[in-house]
Design an enzyme around this catalytic site. Structure first.
Site, short mmCIF file in Angstrom:
data_model
loop_
_atom_site.label_atom_id
_atom_site.label_comp_id
_atom_site.label_asym_id
_atom_site.label_seq_id
_atom_site.Cartn_x
_atom_site.Cartn_y
_atom_site.Cartn_z
N HIS A 1 -59.71 9.17 4.18
CA HIS A 1 -60.83 10.10 4.02
C HIS A 1 -61.76 10.04 5.22
O HIS A 1 -62.29 11.06 5.66
CB HIS A 1 -61.57 9.78 2.73
CG HIS A 1 -60.73 10.02 1.51
ND1 HIS A 1 -60.93 9.39 0.33
CD2 HIS A 1 -59.66 10.83 1.35
CE1 HIS A 1 -60.01 9.81 -0.53
NE2 HIS A 1 -59.23 10.67 0.07
N CYS B 1 -42.00 24.14 15.42
CA CYS B 1 -43.17 23.49 14.83
C CYS B 1 -43.21 21.98 15.05
O CYS B 1 -44.08 21.30 14.54
CB CYS B 1 -43.26 23.80 13.34
SG CYS B 1 -41.87 23.12 12.41
C1 PEP Z 1 -40.09 18.05 12.59
O1 PEP Z 1 -39.19 17.31 12.16
O2 PEP Z 1 -40.19 18.40 13.78
C2 PEP Z 1 -41.12 18.57 11.67
C3 PEP Z 1 -42.02 19.44 12.07
O3 PEP Z 1 -41.12 18.07 10.40
P1 PEP Z 1 -41.77 16.65 10.02
O4 PEP Z 1 -42.48 16.13 11.22
O5 PEP Z 1 -42.65 16.89 8.86
O6 PEP Z 1 -40.54 15.84 9.66
#
Ligand code: PEP
Ligand code: MG
Length: 577
Positions: free
Chosen positions: A190, A496
């Site tokens: 938090h 991502c």
């Molecule tokens: C990844 O594997 O690049 C991803 C974005 O998922 P996580 O980091 O949640 O495994």
């Protein structure tokens, strides 16, 4: 302690920013509880002490709560709930009355039992909650002993502490503290969320600093990189003073580009979205001007709320409505692997029952989440994504379940069908993406796992972290394969993983033709600035060269060279993640 020797501490980057200040070191809160056995005739007094302290704490917590935004008051609610919990009170009363424990020992014991329960899970999220219980105990003892609060004294201080309670975090953000360094603490604590929310740079988990820093030392905090420099040399200090000045100017510049398009100098538009793990992060996403959420990880919500369908629906809806008209990609629970779930202990969890494999095995949970997501799509901007896909069969099965739930709901209520997409995190999926293409609307490449699985390197193991290169040519070739397939089969391709938050990675991704990047919210404007400085021709050349190189170091050196000329300062700020 050697006098004034420059010292570098490394920890977790919790809240971004660069700060130079003077240290204020808070004394440690770890208090040994009074372990005496209380004679029977004094036990009523201990009981009364417990109840009085509990009530005063509750009163103060409620007072603190009044002036806080609602996204933060829920942390106070957590403490209020424990202090008001019947079982907790009963346990403490029993320990005092029947076992003759002092009030502080009884509270310590009752909290420790609850902490053990949380720590047993091995999950980072629960470890952070356990730490918060511990700080609640520290608070209790301070109240009981009527000790003075740890205060912020002085102007523009950088606070060093072992840990901070929630009440202290709130006092910190309302004071003139410039940055915070904690010995312990995790990313989902938090305190971390509150500091990020109030934009106070912070580094946690730097380890014991007792003999390393004292009050009034000059310190430099780099909240982007998770670094703390104590007693910097004159040259180091001058270098960082210049950087602070440059970032101040840059921040003004960044604000000015917020409303401008993200495009290369020759006009290629790139969509910048943000990754979030917690609902609280949405404000920063909007402030930074991200055009949507490219990855909403739902695992932390699962840890906090379980898989309650209505609860999920409410949270998803509120986030997706806030981000409208931009899209919000909600990823189904990626449990297993490093996101351990109770009851699933495996010898090799990263290769075990994880992500979509677990969802398909526990279909009920998967269906509940799908229904919550379908109902949350009131504005039509929600997209649904499944994690850790390895085979076409998984995609077909998950899609069938998704469609079944949508069909059945649409008989009862009006729903918009979200786009259906997959994470590309396993090489087999990147390599067979043409076969999967007919069943998907979009993909998001998760380079964190794609790197781990392609280079056979555990993403959490610091001993092999030198091998963890998301800009390795092998990864770039897999990304290119997916981008080309997206072009041929008309599905959208985003990225991502952390590569999208790395300046070297950003250059290469744009050069490879990726049109959507989803990254850490606080880096969105910075990334826009970078993209607006380069031309497609330049970055395509770099990406093409990189594809034929032999290793990641070579790729990084080439792009770094380019960046140093193009955007001086950027590499020093972010380093190479
Ligand atoms: C990844 O594997 O690049 C991803 C974005 O998922 P996580 O980091 O949640 O495994
Ligand atoms: Mg992943």
């Amino acid at each position: 302690m050697e006098k004034n020797r420059e010292l570098l501490l490394k920890g977790l980057p919790i809240a971004p920013g660069l700060v130079i200040g003077k240290s204020l070191v808070w004394k440690h809160k770890k208090i040994q509880p009074d372990g005496r056995i209380v004679p029977e005739n004094e036990r009523d007094r201990e009981l009364a002490n417990f109840h009085r302290t509990r009530e005063v704490m509750l009163r103060d917590l409620k007072k603190v709560k009044r002036n806080l935004p609602s996204r933060i008051t829920r942390f106070i609610d957590f403490q209020v709930a424990i202090l008001g919990d019947r079982e907790f009170i009963k346990d403490v009363e029993y320990l005092i009355k029947e076992k003759g424990r002092t009030a502080e020992y009884a509270v310590f014991q009752a909290i420790e039992d609850r902490m053990d329960e949380l720590l047993k899970s091995g999950i980072e999220y629960y470890r952070d909650r356990a730490k918060e219980l511990e700080t609640l105990y520290f608070d209790f003892v301070s109240y009981l002993r009527d000790e003075d609060k740890r205060e912020v004294i002085g102007e523009d201080v950088v606070l060093f502490a072992d840990d901070v309670t929630i009440e202290e975090s709130i006092r910190i953000v309302n004071s003139n503290v410039k940055a915070v360094v904690l010995q312990e603490g995790g990313k989902t604590s938090h305190a971390a969320i509150i500091l990020r929310d109030y934009k106070i740079p912070a580094v946690f988990g730097v380890g014991d600093f007792t003999d390393k820093v004292k009050n009034g030392d000059t310190v430099i905090i780099n909240g982007w990189k998770g670094e703390v420099i104590i007693n910097p040399r004159k040259t180091t200090l001058e270098r960082f003073q210049k950087l602070v000045e440059r970032y101040r100017e840059e921040a003004r510049g960044l604000f000015e580009i917020k409303e401008l398009p993200t495009a290369t100098t020759d006009g290629r538009g790139i969509t910048l979205m943000a990754n979030i793990d917690l609902p609280e992060e949405i404000d920063l996403v909007l402030e930074e001007g991200a055009h949507g959420i490219g990855l909403f990880r739902t695992e932390l919500l699962f840890y906090e709320y379980g898989d309650d369908e209505r609860e999920q629906e409410e949270i998803y809806r509120s986030i997706c409505e806030k981000v409208y008209p931009f899209p919000c990609i909600i990823r189904a629970f990626d449990l297993g692997g490093d996101k351990v779930i109770k009851g699933y202990r495996e010898k090799n969890p990263f290769l075990g029952l994880r992500g979509i494999r677990l969802l398909l095995e526990e279909e009920d949970r998967f269906r509940k989440q799908i229904r919550a997501i379908l109902r949350a799509n009131t504005k039509g901007n929600v997209k649904f994504m499944i994690p850790m896909v390895t085979t076409l069969w998984e995609v077909k099965r998950a899609r069938a379940i998704f469609r079944e739930e949508a069909d059945s709901l649409s008989k009862k209520e009006n729903i918009h069908l979200p786009d259906f997409g997959i994470m590309v995190e396993v090489p087999s999926v990147a390599l067979t993406i043409d076969n999967i293409a007919p069943y998907i609307d979009f993909v998001s490449i998760g380079t964190n796992d794609l790197t781990q699985y392609t280079l056979a390197v555990d993403r959490r193991n610091s001993r092999v972290s030198y091998l963890f290169q998301h800009t390795h040519p092998a990864i770039l070739r897999l990304i290119k394969k997916v981008v080309d397939s997206g072009r041929d089969h008309s599905f959208r391709v985003g990225v991502c993983g952390e590569i999208s938050s790395d300046p070297v990675g950003i250059i290469l991704l744009v050069g490879l033709g990726v049109g959507e990047l989803s990254l850490t919210p606080s880096l969105v404007l910075q990334t826009k600035k970078l993209i607006r400085k380069v031309s497609m021709e330049e970055v395509e050349n770099l990406a093409n060269n990189a594809l034929s190189m032999a290793d990641g170091d070579e790729v990084n050196a080439m792009v770094m060279e380019f960046l140093k000329k193009k955007v001086p300062g950027i590499v020093e700020k972010y380093g190479h993640f």
